[in-house]
Motif scaffolding. Sequence first.
Motif, mmCIF file in Angstrom:
data_model
loop_
_atom_site.group_PDB
_atom_site.id
_atom_site.type_symbol
_atom_site.label_atom_id
_atom_site.label_comp_id
_atom_site.label_asym_id
_atom_site.label_seq_id
_atom_site.Cartn_x
_atom_site.Cartn_y
_atom_site.Cartn_z
ATOM 1 N N THR A 383 35.342 34.411 -67.027
ATOM 2 C CA THR A 383 35.753 33.898 -68.335
ATOM 3 C C THR A 383 35.738 34.992 -69.389
ATOM 4 O O THR A 383 36.691 35.127 -70.176
ATOM 5 C CB THR A 383 34.825 32.745 -68.768
ATOM 6 O OG1 THR A 383 34.847 31.721 -67.770
ATOM 7 C CG2 THR A 383 35.282 32.159 -70.095
ATOM 8 N N ALA A 384 34.668 35.797 -69.404
ATOM 9 C CA ALA A 384 34.556 36.858 -70.409
ATOM 10 C C ALA A 384 35.619 37.931 -70.189
ATOM 11 O O ALA A 384 36.274 38.381 -71.148
ATOM 12 C CB ALA A 384 33.155 37.475 -70.360
ATOM 13 N N ALA A 385 35.818 38.365 -68.943
ATOM 14 C CA ALA A 385 36.806 39.411 -68.664
ATOM 15 C C ALA A 385 38.213 38.923 -68.975
ATOM 16 O O ALA A 385 39.025 39.653 -69.566
ATOM 17 C CB ALA A 385 36.701 39.855 -67.202
ATOM 18 N N GLY A 386 38.521 37.681 -68.596
ATOM 19 C CA GLY A 386 39.849 37.140 -68.870
ATOM 20 C C GLY A 386 40.119 37.000 -70.354
ATOM 21 O O GLY A 386 41.206 37.343 -70.842
ATOM 22 N N THR A 387 39.126 36.512 -71.092
ATOM 23 C CA THR A 387 39.288 36.369 -72.541
ATOM 24 C C THR A 387 39.501 37.723 -73.196
ATOM 25 O O THR A 387 40.355 37.883 -74.082
ATOM 26 C CB THR A 387 38.062 35.664 -73.138
ATOM 27 O OG1 THR A 387 37.891 34.383 -72.521
ATOM 28 C CG2 THR A 387 38.225 35.480 -74.638
ATOM 29 N N ALA A 388 38.710 38.720 -72.772
ATOM 30 C CA ALA A 388 38.853 40.065 -73.332
ATOM 31 C C ALA A 388 40.243 40.637 -73.043
ATOM 32 O O ALA A 388 40.874 41.263 -73.908
ATOM 33 C CB ALA A 388 37.773 40.983 -72.768
#
Length: 423
Positions: A383-388
């Motif tokens: 989730t964090a990598a995709g959002t970034a």
Amino acid sequence: MTKRGLLQPLRHRRFRLLLAGQAVSAVGDWLDLLGLVVLVLYVWNLGPGAMASVVVVSALPWLLAAPVAGVLADRLPARAVLIGCDLGRAAVVLGYLLAPDLAVLLVLIAAKNTLSALFAPAEQAAVKRVVPEEDLLQAISATTFVSQAAKIAGPVLGGVLVGAYGPQVVFVCDAVTFVLSALVLTRLPAIRSAGGERPERTSFLTELTAGFVHIRRSSLLMAAIGAMTATTFLIFVYDVLSPLALKELGAAPGLLGVVMAGVGAGTVVGALLVGRVGDAVRPLTLMGLGQAGIGVAVASLGLLLLTGARPWAVLLVAVGALTGLSSAGFMIAFPYVLQTATPDELVGRVSATANAGPTVVQLAAPPLGALLAVHLGVGAVFTAAGTALALLGLGLMALRAPAPARPEAVAHAGDGRHPVPPE
């Protein structure tokens, strides 16, 4: 506006020969990878540490040899470099058959990838010198199409060969592909050097730093290289966790290969689309769209993981296809920016230097991703990598860096470029 596509650059015979050589050797590269995995894990019964060492040794030459390889790619005749690297890699891969242990195998892997680190910038420079600039985006789209098609065909063929005959036959086939590529390239007419005849040559150190200086002075190149490095870092943070993610989503073991094939198929379709309509989009916008698309796909998987959902297999394959489709825009726009924002005589050095940053983060990101997964969970990492990635894509699309210079503008800039001769 005239419609373009992947067939447009194929009207140039020299590009057809370059592409044919790439197609043959690209299939061999995927055979090689599968053969190494089977040799290390199944024949020698070594563990994860051995595979990690194979990955690290494969990547290091791209970092350590890249600056020198870039200078040599710009200095030496392109055809001779390409043929020599192909034949050298064929010999090294045959050496895999005689490797008695992991230490010797790692030396051979390092040698092969050192030759590949020289081949890549020489090929980039050759493409620019044999294709007119108005066909350059389509030419890069065609090379991406070929490499991704090989990513689908190579593992399938390799799986059949390994299952029937073992890794040794795979290595022989890989060596044969390099020899065939070299034979194709022998038909390639001599490619003019970037600046024509150069009676006076500057020092090696001066040529070595010229690529760095050119990149530092170009806001467009700085933006593109920074975006590629950041994207590579974020992708490798989560990519090593993909098998764990699919397992947590309830996917059967065999689905991983299907999802990987979906990524490759999406990239192939994306290359066709970019070759068709990519001229209408600013390169940084195309890169940003690619980032954002990958980010949405990865963040979606992360949210599924966080909610404990068990999605249909077809949805996971579709997410993989979206990832591949988005990746195509990024993978094509990046080398297009490098080539159009760089004079001919610096293409090898700029290309090699630009790929050094992504290589570094490829080594650093996977351990970080594994560490974060232990403490935060796989879903949080996705989730964090995709959002970034999505946010970076939006930022890149909003960035107003200057567009690449058109052919006529560069031709009058005194950088030694000449029109591509008719064929």
